[in-house]
Structures are given as structure tokens and as C-alpha cells.
Design a protein around this motif. Structure first.
Motif, short mmCIF file in Angstrom:
data_model
loop_
_atom_site.label_atom_id
_atom_site.label_comp_id
_atom_site.label_asym_id
_atom_site.label_seq_id
_atom_site.Cartn_x
_atom_site.Cartn_y
_atom_site.Cartn_z
N LYS A 14 6.36 -32.48 59.17
CA LYS A 14 7.13 -33.43 59.97
C LYS A 14 6.56 -34.83 59.75
CE LYS A 14 10.02 -34.92 63.15
NZ LYS A 14 11.48 -34.87 62.96
N SER A 15 7.45 -35.77 59.45
CA SER A 15 7.07 -37.17 59.29
C SER A 15 8.00 -38.05 60.09
CB SER A 15 7.12 -37.58 57.81
OG SER A 15 6.20 -36.85 57.04
N TYR A 16 7.50 -39.22 60.49
CA TYR A 16 8.31 -40.26 61.10
C TYR A 16 8.22 -41.47 60.19
CZ TYR A 16 7.98 -37.28 65.22
OH TYR A 16 8.03 -36.21 66.09
N GLU A 17 9.29 -41.72 59.43
CA GLU A 17 9.30 -42.75 58.39
C GLU A 17 8.14 -42.50 57.44
OE1 GLU A 17 9.44 -46.47 60.49
OE2 GLU A 17 11.55 -46.19 61.05
N GLU A 18 7.18 -43.43 57.33
CA GLU A 18 6.07 -43.26 56.37
C GLU A 18 4.88 -42.51 56.98
OE1 GLU A 18 6.43 -44.20 53.19
OE2 GLU A 18 8.46 -44.75 53.80
N ASN A 19 4.97 -42.16 58.25
CA ASN A 19 3.84 -41.54 58.95
C ASN A 19 3.97 -40.01 58.94
OD1 ASN A 19 1.59 -41.12 60.57
ND2 ASN A 19 2.76 -41.39 62.47
N THR A 20 3.12 -39.33 58.17
CA THR A 20 3.10 -37.87 58.15
C THR A 20 2.30 -37.37 59.34
OG1 THR A 20 3.24 -37.79 55.74
CG2 THR A 20 2.40 -35.83 56.84
N VAL A 21 2.96 -36.60 60.20
CA VAL A 21 2.31 -36.09 61.40
C VAL A 21 1.83 -34.65 61.20
CG1 VAL A 21 2.62 -35.63 63.88
CG2 VAL A 21 3.73 -37.61 62.83
N LEU A 22 2.69 -33.82 60.62
CA LEU A 22 2.34 -32.43 60.34
C LEU A 22 2.53 -32.17 58.86
CD1 LEU A 22 4.20 -30.76 63.36
CD2 LEU A 22 1.75 -31.27 63.22
N ASP A 23 1.51 -31.63 58.21
CA ASP A 23 1.55 -31.46 56.75
C ASP A 23 1.15 -30.03 56.40
OD1 ASP A 23 1.67 -31.88 54.04
OD2 ASP A 23 -0.23 -32.98 53.93
N ASN A 24 2.18 -29.21 56.10
CA ASN A 24 1.96 -27.82 55.68
C ASN A 24 1.11 -27.04 56.70
OD1 ASN A 24 3.44 -27.64 53.21
ND2 ASN A 24 1.88 -28.93 52.26
N ILE A 25 1.58 -27.02 57.94
CA ILE A 25 0.89 -26.29 59.00
C ILE A 25 1.26 -24.82 58.94
CG2 ILE A 25 0.65 -26.03 61.50
CD1 ILE A 25 -0.63 -28.58 60.43
N ASN A 26 0.26 -23.96 58.93
CA ASN A 26 0.45 -22.51 58.95
C ASN A 26 -0.33 -21.93 60.12
OD1 ASN A 26 1.89 -21.69 56.22
ND2 ASN A 26 0.40 -23.30 55.72
N MET A 27 0.37 -21.21 60.98
CA MET A 27 -0.28 -20.59 62.14
C MET A 27 0.39 -19.27 62.47
SD MET A 27 -0.78 -23.64 64.94
CE MET A 27 -1.61 -25.18 64.52
N ASP A 28 -0.40 -18.31 62.93
CA ASP A 28 0.11 -17.08 63.52
C ASP A 28 -0.29 -17.08 64.98
OD1 ASP A 28 1.21 -15.97 61.17
OD2 ASP A 28 -0.75 -15.27 60.53
N ILE A 29 0.69 -17.17 65.87
CA ILE A 29 0.43 -17.21 67.31
C ILE A 29 0.50 -15.78 67.83
CG2 ILE A 29 1.13 -18.17 69.52
CD1 ILE A 29 0.23 -20.28 67.44
N GLN A 30 -0.63 -15.27 68.30
CA GLN A 30 -0.69 -13.86 68.69
C GLN A 30 -0.05 -13.61 70.05
OE1 GLN A 30 -4.45 -11.89 68.33
NE2 GLN A 30 -4.94 -12.86 66.38
N GLU A 31 0.58 -12.47 70.15
CA GLU A 31 1.28 -12.06 71.37
C GLU A 31 0.28 -11.85 72.52
OE1 GLU A 31 4.23 -8.37 72.65
OE2 GLU A 31 3.87 -8.83 70.54
N ASN A 32 0.65 -12.39 73.69
CA ASN A 32 -0.11 -12.22 74.93
C ASN A 32 -1.51 -12.81 74.89
OD1 ASN A 32 2.07 -10.87 76.09
ND2 ASN A 32 1.34 -8.88 75.39
#
Length: 202
Positions: A14-32
Motif C-alpha cells: 500500500k502506498s499513498y502517492e510516493e510514500n510506501t506504507v506497506l511493502d510486501n507484508i506477509n502474516m499468518d494471524i492465528q485463530e483465537n
């Protein structure tokens, strides 16, 4: 997606114009489990929650949700000012429950956060800590699988923060959800997080 994961993020950008905020984020959010996203201001923590919830659109990558039922506790209380405490919680329940069942659920959660005697008060009559507790009770009352929390204890004094965290943990232990909690506070992250993902400013 493996059965014990509630959310999977794959190469999220995710970027806003020239500002990269999130760059190739990988996560596994575990249940409970309580997954904490930590890091300084501007590292994309809130943006990440907004993308998971659908409030914002990603630029690329994948967000895979096991279930689309989500509760979101924002940094601001976001209580409806002209509705009472009871009515604020009823507002998110009335389309799915009959009146008797709704009353039981609202009473249960207001008792758990020790606000049942304030159920007929408007938000303007509550302290900041009380409003935060109403927001937490409302999020738990709505039967979502996933609970997103964006700096929910920010701006509280230490004593009140400790009290509200204790109440949140009691709710969580009695009524397990998958929680993604955003904070910049390292001690808060250690206290609450089963899993901690640090983010840095790009």
C-alpha cells in the motif's frame, strides 16, 4: 488456508502517492490468539487494520479471511452521541437478534465491564475510560470471529489503562476471539501479544 489461521496476508502493498506504507507484508494471524502489530507512528499499523477490515483498499497482494464477520475498535471511541450506552450496543445487534436475546447479551457485557448502572446514560455523561469500556463491550457483544483493535488504550493514565486491559483480558478469556491489536507501546505488546509482528517506517 490452514485451519488454525483466521487471516493470511500475502505480499500486501500500500502506498499513498510516493510514500510506501506497506511493502510486501506477509502474516499468518492465528485463530483465537492475540496478534500484536507494533511499531512507531507512520509505519502502517492502522493502514494494515483498515485494509483487513475493508475500510481501505490494498494496492496489491492478498488478504484471505476465514470469515468476514469483524468487530473494529478504533482509536476514537466512535460512540453515537445521541444514543445511550445500551442503545449504542443495541445498534450493532438489532438486525440479527430479537429483543429478548439482545437484552441478555447487552446486559452480560455491560456487567462484565462494570457499566450496567450507566446503560441509560449518553456518551457525553461518561468519562474517557468509561467510553472506552463501552466500545470494548460493544465489540465483544457483536458475534464476530475477528476483533481489530487500533491503539485501544492510548491516552489513558496508567491506572485506568491497567484496569481496562484487565477487563479486556477477562472478556477475551471468557469469550475467545481472534484479536489483532495495534500498539506503539512495547510493554503493552509484550503483556498482551501471543504473537508480535514489528513494523518499521519505510
Amino acid at each position: 488456508m490452514s485451519a488454525n489461521y483466521e487471516v493470511k496476508l500475502i505480499n500486501l502493498c500500500k502506498s499513498y502517492e510516493e510514500n510506501t506504507v506497506l511493502d510486501n507484508i506477509n502474516m499468518d494471524i492465528q485463530e483465537n490468539k492475540i496478534t500484536v502489530i507494533s511499531g512507531p507512528s507512520g509505519c502502517g499499523k492502522t493502514t494494515l487494520l483498515n485494509i483487513i477490515s475493508g475500510v481501505e483498499k490494498k494496492d496489491s497482494g492478498q488478504v484471505i479471511l476465514k470469515d468476514n464477520s469483524i468487530s473494529y475498535i478504533f482509536q476514537e471511541d466512535r460512540l453515537i452521541p445521541y444514543l445511550t450506552v445500551y442503545e449504542n450496543i443495541a445498534f450493532v445487534l438489532k438486525s440479527t437478534l430479537d429483543k429478548n436475546e439482545m437484552d441478555k447479551i447487552i446486559t452480560k457485557y455491560l456487567e462484565m465491564v462494570r457499566l450496567i448502572e450507566f446503560k441509560n446514560k449518553l456518551p457525553s455523561k461518561l468519562s474517557g475510560g468509561m467510553k472506552r469500556r463501552v466500545a470494548i463491550a460493544r465489540a465483544f457483544a457483536y458475534k464476530s470471529r475477528l476483533l481489530l483493535m487500533d491503539e485501544p488504550f492510548k491516552g489513558l493514565d496508567d491506572e485506568l489503562k491497567t484496569e481496562i486491559i484487565e477487563e479486556f483480558l477477562k472478556l477475551y478469556k471468557k469469550d475467545k476471539r481472534t484479536v489483532i491489536l495495534v500498539t506503539h507501546d512495547k510493554e503493552e505488546a509484550k503483556l498482551l501479544g501471543d504473537i508480535i509482528y514489528p513494523l518499521n517506517v519505510k
